[in-house]
Write a protein that holds these residues in place. Sequence first.
Motif, PDB file in Angstrom:
ATOM      1  N   ALA A  69      41.619  37.246  25.862  1.00  0.00           N
ATOM      2  CA  ALA A  69      40.904  36.888  27.093  1.00  0.00           C
ATOM      3  C   ALA A  69      41.176  37.905  28.188  1.00  0.00           C
ATOM      4  O   ALA A  69      40.283  38.288  28.951  1.00  0.00           O
ATOM      5  N   ARG A  70      42.394  38.384  28.305  1.00  0.00           N
ATOM      6  CA  ARG A  70      42.733  39.372  29.319  1.00  0.00           C
ATOM      7  C   ARG A  70      42.035  40.708  29.067  1.00  0.00           C
ATOM      8  O   ARG A  70      41.665  41.437  29.987  1.00  0.00           O
ATOM      9  N   ASP A  71      41.864  41.048  27.764  1.00  0.00           N
ATOM     10  CA  ASP A  71      41.183  42.299  27.443  1.00  0.00           C
ATOM     11  C   ASP A  71      39.718  42.241  27.846  1.00  0.00           C
ATOM     12  O   ASP A  71      39.131  43.222  28.318  1.00  0.00           O
ATOM     13  N   LEU A  72      39.034  41.108  27.611  1.00  0.00           N
ATOM     14  CA  LEU A  72      37.618  40.969  27.934  1.00  0.00           C
ATOM     15  C   LEU A  72      37.386  40.874  29.439  1.00  0.00           C
ATOM     16  O   LEU A  72      36.405  41.398  29.968  1.00  0.00           O
ATOM     17  N   PHE A  73      38.263  40.184  30.124  1.00  0.00           N
ATOM     18  CA  PHE A  73      38.103  39.942  31.561  1.00  0.00           C
ATOM     19  C   PHE A  73      39.333  40.467  32.291  1.00  0.00           C
ATOM     20  O   PHE A  73      40.150  39.697  32.755  1.00  0.00           O
ATOM     21  N   SER A  74      39.473  41.741  32.378  1.00  0.00           N
ATOM     22  CA  SER A  74      40.603  42.334  33.094  1.00  0.00           C
ATOM     23  C   SER A  74      40.327  42.289  34.591  1.00  0.00           C
ATOM     24  O   SER A  74      39.234  42.626  35.047  1.00  0.00           O
ATOM     25  N   LEU A  75      41.296  41.859  35.329  1.00  0.00           N
ATOM     26  CA  LEU A  75      41.147  41.739  36.769  1.00  0.00           C
ATOM     27  C   LEU A  75      41.386  43.092  37.431  1.00  0.00           C
ATOM     28  O   LEU A  75      42.220  43.885  36.973  1.00  0.00           O
ATOM     29  N   PRO A  76      40.685  43.348  38.518  1.00  0.00           N
ATOM     30  CA  PRO A  76      40.914  44.625  39.227  1.00  0.00           C
ATOM     31  C   PRO A  76      42.284  44.631  39.885  1.00  0.00           C
ATOM     32  O   PRO A  76      42.816  43.567  40.237  1.00  0.00           O
ATOM     33  N   ALA A  77      42.830  45.807  40.023  1.00  0.00           N
ATOM     34  CA  ALA A  77      44.145  45.927  40.646  1.00  0.00           C
ATOM     35  C   ALA A  77      44.029  45.687  42.143  1.00  0.00           C
ATOM     36  O   ALA A  77      43.038  46.069  42.781  1.00  0.00           O
ATOM     37  N   GLY A  78      45.025  44.994  42.713  1.00  0.00           N
ATOM     38  CA  GLY A  78      45.036  44.714  44.132  1.00  0.00           C
ATOM     39  C   GLY A  78      46.119  45.517  44.826  1.00  0.00           C
ATOM     40  O   GLY A  78      46.753  46.405  44.235  1.00  0.00           O
ATOM     41  N   PRO A  79      46.384  45.219  46.059  1.00  0.00           N
ATOM     42  CA  PRO A  79      47.469  45.894  46.778  1.00  0.00           C
ATOM     43  C   PRO A  79      48.804  45.668  46.089  1.00  0.00           C
ATOM     44  O   PRO A  79      49.032  44.612  45.484  1.00  0.00           O
ATOM     45  N   ALA A  80      49.688  46.616  46.155  1.00  0.00           N
ATOM     46  CA  ALA A  80      50.975  46.520  45.465  1.00  0.00           C
ATOM     47  C   ALA A  80      51.918  45.533  46.111  1.00  0.00           C
ATOM     48  O   ALA A  80      52.859  45.043  45.459  1.00  0.00           O
ATOM     49  N   ASP A  81      51.710  45.206  47.365  1.00  0.00           N
ATOM     50  CA  ASP A  81      52.649  44.329  48.052  1.00  0.00           C
ATOM     51  C   ASP A  81      52.222  42.869  48.043  1.00  0.00           C
ATOM     52  O   ASP A  81      52.619  42.082  48.901  1.00  0.00           O
ATOM     53  N   CYS A  89      52.270  39.032  47.109  1.00  0.00           N
ATOM     54  CA  CYS A  89      53.439  38.170  46.838  1.00  0.00           C
ATOM     55  C   CYS A  89      53.289  37.340  45.575  1.00  0.00           C
ATOM     56  O   CYS A  89      54.078  36.426  45.335  1.00  0.00           O
ATOM     57  N   PHE A  90      52.280  37.602  44.756  1.00  0.00           N
ATOM     58  CA  PHE A  90      52.066  36.859  43.500  1.00  0.00           C
ATOM     59  C   PHE A  90      51.565  37.814  42.437  1.00  0.00           C
ATOM     60  O   PHE A  90      51.145  38.940  42.736  1.00  0.00           O
ATOM     61  N   ASP A  91      51.571  37.338  41.199  1.00  0.00           N
ATOM     62  CA  ASP A  91      51.087  38.115  40.058  1.00  0.00           C
ATOM     63  C   ASP A  91      49.643  37.708  39.789  1.00  0.00           C
ATOM     64  O   ASP A  91      49.338  36.535  39.544  1.00  0.00           O
ATOM     65  N   LYS A  92      48.701  38.705  39.819  1.00  0.00           N
ATOM     66  CA  LYS A  92      47.284  38.401  39.649  1.00  0.00           C
ATOM     67  C   LYS A  92      46.967  37.846  38.255  1.00  0.00           C
ATOM     68  O   LYS A  92      45.984  37.128  38.059  1.00  0.00           O
ATOM     69  N   ASN A  93      47.809  38.150  37.260  1.00  0.00           N
ATOM     70  CA  ASN A  93      47.538  37.682  35.884  1.00  0.00           C
ATOM     71  C   ASN A  93      47.724  36.173  35.721  1.00  0.00           C
ATOM     72  O   ASN A  93      47.304  35.599  34.722  1.00  0.00           O
ATOM     73  N   GLU A  94      48.361  35.549  36.679  1.00  0.00           N
ATOM     74  CA  GLU A  94      48.522  34.101  36.594  1.00  0.00           C
ATOM     75  C   GLU A  94      47.184  33.375  36.653  1.00  0.00           C
ATOM     76  O   GLU A  94      47.041  32.274  36.144  1.00  0.00           O
ATOM     77  N   PHE A  95      46.163  34.001  37.288  1.00  0.00           N
ATOM     78  CA  PHE A  95      44.849  33.361  37.387  1.00  0.00           C
ATOM     79  C   PHE A  95      44.137  33.314  36.043  1.00  0.00           C
ATOM     80  O   PHE A  95      43.184  32.548  35.875  1.00  0.00           O
ATOM     81  N   MET A  96      44.586  34.099  35.069  1.00  0.00           N
ATOM     82  CA  MET A  96      43.939  34.152  33.748  1.00  0.00           C
ATOM     83  C   MET A  96      44.513  33.136  32.764  1.00  0.00           C
ATOM     84  O   MET A  96      44.005  32.990  31.655  1.00  0.00           O
TER      85      MET A  96
END
Length: 710
Positions: free
Chosen positions: A4-16, A18-25
Amino acid sequence: MSSARDLFSLPAGPADLCFDKNEFMKKTFSVDEFLHENRNAGSLENIRDDLGLYLKVLRSAMIELINQDYADFVDLSANLIGLDQQIGEIDAPLQKLKQEMLTVKGALEGTMKDISDCLEQKKALRAYKKSLQSLAKVQAALVKLKSLLKPVDEKQDEINPTLLERAALESIQLQFNLKYCSEFLDEEQKQSADHWKGSLLTQLKTYFLNMLEKKDLDGLERCLRIYCTLDECHIAEEVFKTEIVTPYMSRVVSESSLQNSPQGLTGIYNQILDFISLNMKSLLSLTKKNGKVKGYKFVINSFWTEVERRMETNMSSIFAPGNPDSFYSKYKCTLEFLERIELILEDPVEINCFKTHSQYKSFQVRWNLPVYFQIRFQEIGSNLEKACTREIDAVKFSTQQISVSQFNLLQFSIVLTCISNCWQDGIYLPQLFHRFLKLTLQLLSRTMTWIDNVVALNPIAPQDSGQEQSLRLKLLATLFSDITNLSKKIPQIVSLILDKSPTNLELASPQLDELFFDNRSALTTKLNRLQTLIVQELVQNSAPYIKQVSDIPRLYRKTNRDVPRRCCQYMEQLIQPSRSFRENYSSLVGDERLKDFLANVYGSLTTSYYNAVEEVLMSVQKTEESLRRLKSLRDRNFTTAAASSNSTTAMTDDDKIRLQLQVDVIYYVQEIERIGLARGEIEKLNELERLVEEATKIRIGSGSQSIAQS
C-alpha cells in the motif's frame, strides 16, 4: 502494508514536523491513538500548525499529479466518442443469431422427444412379445406337466423318480414364465398351474415317505435333490416333521410318560434321542456337512422344533422351580440333552444356528433360573443370618476349648460352609456364575458386619466384672484367630471360584483377586482394630496398679523397714494380665503378633509408669530437701553437723524408697526381656532405667539384679 505504501507514497513534508507522516497510511489509524502517541512531541497548537503545513503540501502534490496526467484524461474522453453507436450496430446481428439458435434448439428437442417415444413403444412391444412367448411356454409347460403327472395319478403305487425330476424342471420353467405373463393369464390357467404344482408336491411327498420307509439312500437322495431343484427344502422338512416326528413325540413327550419312566426325565430324553438313531440316520448321512445334499436342517427345523413345542405344552412341570433339588437335576439333565444334540449336529455353523433359533431361546427362558437362585439365596443366606443373630452363650464360651487350626466361633464355620455350598455340585449352575459370585461377596460382607457388631456390643456380659474382662479378652483373641483363619481361606475360595467359572468367561486370577481386595482389606482392618482393643483391654487391666507406686513412700517412712530386696506386690499385679494373655492366647494370635501386642501394651504402661516413678522421686526429693533445711535451721552447732554427717552414711527412708523403685524397675525390665522384646522397642523404658539409676546413684549391675531376683 508495504504494498500500500508503494502504490500511495506520501509526499515529503518539512523536516521539523512533530509526527511521522507514514502513520496516516496504517489501516488501523485512529485519531485518538495519533494524539496519544504525539502528545509529548509538542502542544496541541504545534500539532495543529504542523498538520496545516502538511495539508498544504498534500494539496500541492495533488494539483501536480492532475497536471501530469491531464493529457491522458483528454485522450480517454476523445476515444469514447461514438462508442454507443458502434454497440448499437453490433446488437442487431447478435439478437438475430440468438433467435436462430433458439429455433434450432426447439427442433432438436422435438426430434429427441419423437425418438424417445418410439423407443418406449419399441420397449413395450418387446415386453409384450416376451409376455406372449412366456404365455406360450406356460401353456406348453402345463400340457407337459399334465402328460408327466397324469400316469402317476392313475397308478399311485408306481412313482417314477425320473418323471418327477422332469416334472420338477418343467415346474421351475412354469413358475419362471408365470412372472412375465401373469397379466395375460385367465383364472383357469392360474388354477391349473397351482393344481399341477400341488400334484407334483403330493407325489413327491409320497415318494419321500416311501424312500424313508424303505431306507433307500439312492431314492432318498434323488427325492431330496428334487426338493432342492424346486427350492422347497422347507416342505421336505415340514413333511418329515408332520408325518414322522409328530406321531413319535406325541407318544413319548407327555406327563404320563414322565411319571411312568423309571429313569424320569433322563429316560424321556434318551427316548427322544433314540428317534434320531432310528429314523434320521439316513437323512443325516445325506445332509450333514460332508453329505451329498446341501440346504437341509432336519435336526433343527423338523426334530427340535417339534420336541421343544411338545415339552413346553405336554411336560411343563419340568420347568417348575419350587423344588430346587429337583429343578437342578432336571436342568442339568436338560443341558446334557442339548449338548448331545450339538454333538449330533457336529458342524459349528449348524450348532450356532441351533443356539440362535427362536425356539431354543424360548426353551432356555422357560427355565426360571432367577427364581431358582432366589430360593438357594434364601436357603444359604438364612443359615448365616440365623447364626449372626444368635447370641454367644457366656457359659459355653467360657468353658470352650480354643483351637488354633479351626474356627472357634460358629459364625465363621457357617460362613465358610455357606460359601462352599454356593459352589458345590447340586446347587451351583454355571449359568448363574455371576449371581453366586455376588452371593459369596455378600456372605463375606455380612460376616464383616457381624464382627463389627460383636466388637461394638460385647454380647458376653456376666455379672462378675473380673470374669467379664476375662471373657471379653478371650472373645477378642478368639475373633482375632478366626479372622486370621478366614483371611487365609480367601485364596482357597478364589481358587474354587476359578475352577467353577464357565470356560467361555475367561476369568483370570488377578481379576478375582481384585474383587476380593475389599474383603481382604476389611479383614486386615478388623485385625488391626482387634489388636488395638486387646491392647486397650490389657492396659486397662494393668494401669490401675501403677497408682500403687505412690504408696511406696508410706511403706518406708517412719516404719523402720528392712532394705528392699524384692519387688512390690503391685508389680506382679501389673504384669499379670499381659503374662496371662501370653500364656493363654499366644497360639491364637501367633508369636509375631503377640510381640506387637505386648510391645504396644508395655509401651503404654511404661509411659504411665515413668510418670508415676518420676512423680514419686520428685516428691521424695522435695520432702528430703525440706527436712534438711528444717534441721539446719534448728541445729547449727558442730556436734549436730558432725552427727548429721555421720547419719548420712546410713540408708535413710528416702534411700529405701529410691532403692525399692529401682528394684521394681529392674524386675519390670527383666519381664519385658523375658518376653523377647528389646529395650529399644519400648518407649520410655531406657529413660525409666536412667531415672532410677540417677536417683539411687547405683548402676544396675549384678548386685542389684541379684537383689531383684532374690
